[in-house]
Design an enzyme around this catalytic site. Sequence first.
Site, mmCIF file in Angstrom:
data_model
loop_
_atom_site.group_PDB
_atom_site.id
_atom_site.type_symbol
_atom_site.label_atom_id
_atom_site.label_comp_id
_atom_site.label_asym_id
_atom_site.label_seq_id
_atom_site.Cartn_x
_atom_site.Cartn_y
_atom_site.Cartn_z
ATOM 1 N N LYS A 161 0.856 -1.188 0.000
ATOM 2 C CA LYS A 161 0.000 0.000 0.000
ATOM 3 C C LYS A 161 0.889 1.234 0.000
ATOM 4 O O LYS A 161 1.762 1.380 0.858
ATOM 5 C CB LYS A 161 -0.932 -0.007 1.214
ATOM 6 C CG LYS A 161 -1.840 1.205 1.284
ATOM 7 C CD LYS A 161 -3.055 0.974 2.158
ATOM 8 C CE LYS A 161 -2.749 0.511 3.540
ATOM 9 N NZ LYS A 161 -3.955 0.217 4.324
ATOM 10 N N LYS A 163 1.409 5.351 0.117
ATOM 11 C CA LYS A 163 0.853 6.635 0.520
ATOM 12 C C LYS A 163 0.876 7.577 -0.686
ATOM 13 O O LYS A 163 1.909 7.720 -1.362
ATOM 14 C CB LYS A 163 1.668 7.243 1.659
ATOM 15 C CG LYS A 163 1.619 6.450 2.962
ATOM 16 C CD LYS A 163 0.303 6.639 3.686
ATOM 17 C CE LYS A 163 0.342 5.995 5.066
ATOM 18 N NZ LYS A 163 -0.900 6.232 5.847
ATOM 19 N N ASP A 188 -3.250 4.724 -0.114
ATOM 20 C CA ASP A 188 -3.838 5.448 1.013
ATOM 21 C C ASP A 188 -3.600 6.933 0.808
ATOM 22 O O ASP A 188 -2.458 7.388 0.749
ATOM 23 C CB ASP A 188 -3.199 4.986 2.329
ATOM 24 C CG ASP A 188 -3.815 5.650 3.555
ATOM 25 O OD1 ASP A 188 -4.815 6.393 3.406
ATOM 26 O OD2 ASP A 188 -3.303 5.429 4.667
ATOM 27 N N ASN A 190 -5.114 9.414 2.816
ATOM 28 C CA ASN A 190 -5.286 10.183 4.054
ATOM 29 C C ASN A 190 -6.172 11.410 3.869
ATOM 30 O O ASN A 190 -5.920 12.480 4.433
ATOM 31 C CB ASN A 190 -3.934 10.606 4.619
ATOM 32 C CG ASN A 190 -3.112 9.432 5.122
ATOM 33 O OD1 ASN A 190 -2.065 9.123 4.544
ATOM 34 N ND2 ASN A 190 -3.560 8.759 6.179
ATOM 35 N N GLU A 211 -7.737 3.831 0.051
ATOM 36 C CA GLU A 211 -8.088 4.166 1.436
ATOM 37 C C GLU A 211 -8.263 5.674 1.624
ATOM 38 O O GLU A 211 -7.399 6.464 1.228
ATOM 39 C CB GLU A 211 -6.998 3.644 2.374
ATOM 40 C CG GLU A 211 -7.321 3.791 3.850
ATOM 41 C CD GLU A 211 -6.301 3.074 4.713
ATOM 42 O OE1 GLU A 211 -6.173 3.452 5.894
ATOM 43 O OE2 GLU A 211 -5.638 2.135 4.219
ATOM 44 N N ASP A 237 -10.947 5.106 6.839
ATOM 45 C CA ASP A 237 -10.017 5.077 7.965
ATOM 46 C C ASP A 237 -10.346 6.230 8.907
ATOM 47 O O ASP A 237 -11.071 6.075 9.886
ATOM 48 C CB ASP A 237 -8.582 5.174 7.447
ATOM 49 C CG ASP A 237 -7.532 5.188 8.547
ATOM 50 O OD1 ASP A 237 -7.900 5.077 9.735
ATOM 51 O OD2 ASP A 237 -6.337 5.323 8.240
ATOM 52 N N LYS A 261 -8.566 0.280 13.470
ATOM 53 C CA LYS A 261 -7.428 0.697 14.283
ATOM 54 C C LYS A 261 -7.884 0.811 15.733
ATOM 55 O O LYS A 261 -8.625 1.733 16.087
ATOM 56 C CB LYS A 261 -6.864 2.022 13.788
ATOM 57 C CG LYS A 261 -6.229 1.911 12.408
ATOM 58 C CD LYS A 261 -5.638 3.225 11.942
ATOM 59 C CE LYS A 261 -4.928 3.045 10.599
ATOM 60 N NZ LYS A 261 -4.384 4.315 10.067
#
Length: 367
Positions: A161, A163, A188, A190, A211, A237, A261
Amino acid sequence: MTAAAHHGPPRRLRLVRVSVPLVTPHRAATGAESRREVVLVGWAGPTEVGWGECPTLASPGYVTEPTGVAWRALVDQLGPAVLRGEPVPTPGPGLLAAPSALADARLDHDLRSAGTSLREHLGGRRGRLARCEVIADLGASPAVLAERAAAAVEAGAALVKVKVAPGLDVEQLAAVVEAVGHGAVAADANGTYRSVEEVRAVDRLGLRYLEQPFPASLDPVELARRHSALDTPVALDESLTSPAAVARALEAGAARVVSVKPARLGGVEAAAEVVRLVEEAGGDAFVGGMLELGIGRAAAAAVATLSGCTLPTDLGPSGRYVVEDVCEPVVADAAGELVVPTGPGVGRTPDESVLERCTVEEVVLEG
């Protein structure tokens, strides 16, 4: 989930703020860190000490409170309250990880007292976990990312994965996909994309999942609308800060995949509840990583043994992240799968000699 007998308030709380160097800097849209600074919580009863970890980031930007805020809350507010016999507070806006660490420390104490492992308590069965290698090097060249992805898969990672952020995504991901194949790549963001159109080129890459493409501030109905316009399965997330928030997202159709998480959701028992919610809704789940040290990593790994965790976990071996862990390292086996710690509670206890070297501040609160 088996019942854990609660033994009342602690006799004392040991709060230890530690700082350890990372093997390589962690670069994501939320910022960069070269050291890992977290708070360890020791819940001491008559004969046992249970441990929890508060894996916050040093600087603001992520959904949880920063480490400094968590530390002051534990020392000044939350710790004294539980010593007075008040219940561990439910996480809420401004304080998510600190209450979660207290809840996990209490549970670890109770399970150690009963001689029960956390995996057994939660109902998990797997002893080895397929893992996802998270490449957190935002801004690295496509060639470097492709090389790192290929090495990760060669070492046994079932998924990589990367970023990403707007402008640092398509070329990078395309190079990784070419190196390891479509089915082995996720991304991901964010929460950094502002519109569906901005993410169109990424959506065409055939990723396993994307994500948190959009900001966590958007409500589930709006997220569902945007996600429905994409072909790539979307994982949530930062949008999910409690089991209730997960239930709302599932009901709205905003999440096909959920990143679980424990420190963001209220602790390991709340995380296990989330896994069951996702499984009942027919979705996919995986345990995401928060750059935990060994205590938090072992606890999160126990959650990842649940049958509802259908995708590889982001958790990796300690040696992949930190130069020296605060406890016996969490390791991968020869096939590259993560070995779930065994023994009572989380199966890990801080090494006092390591704590002596890496402790920044320590406070012991007496009951």
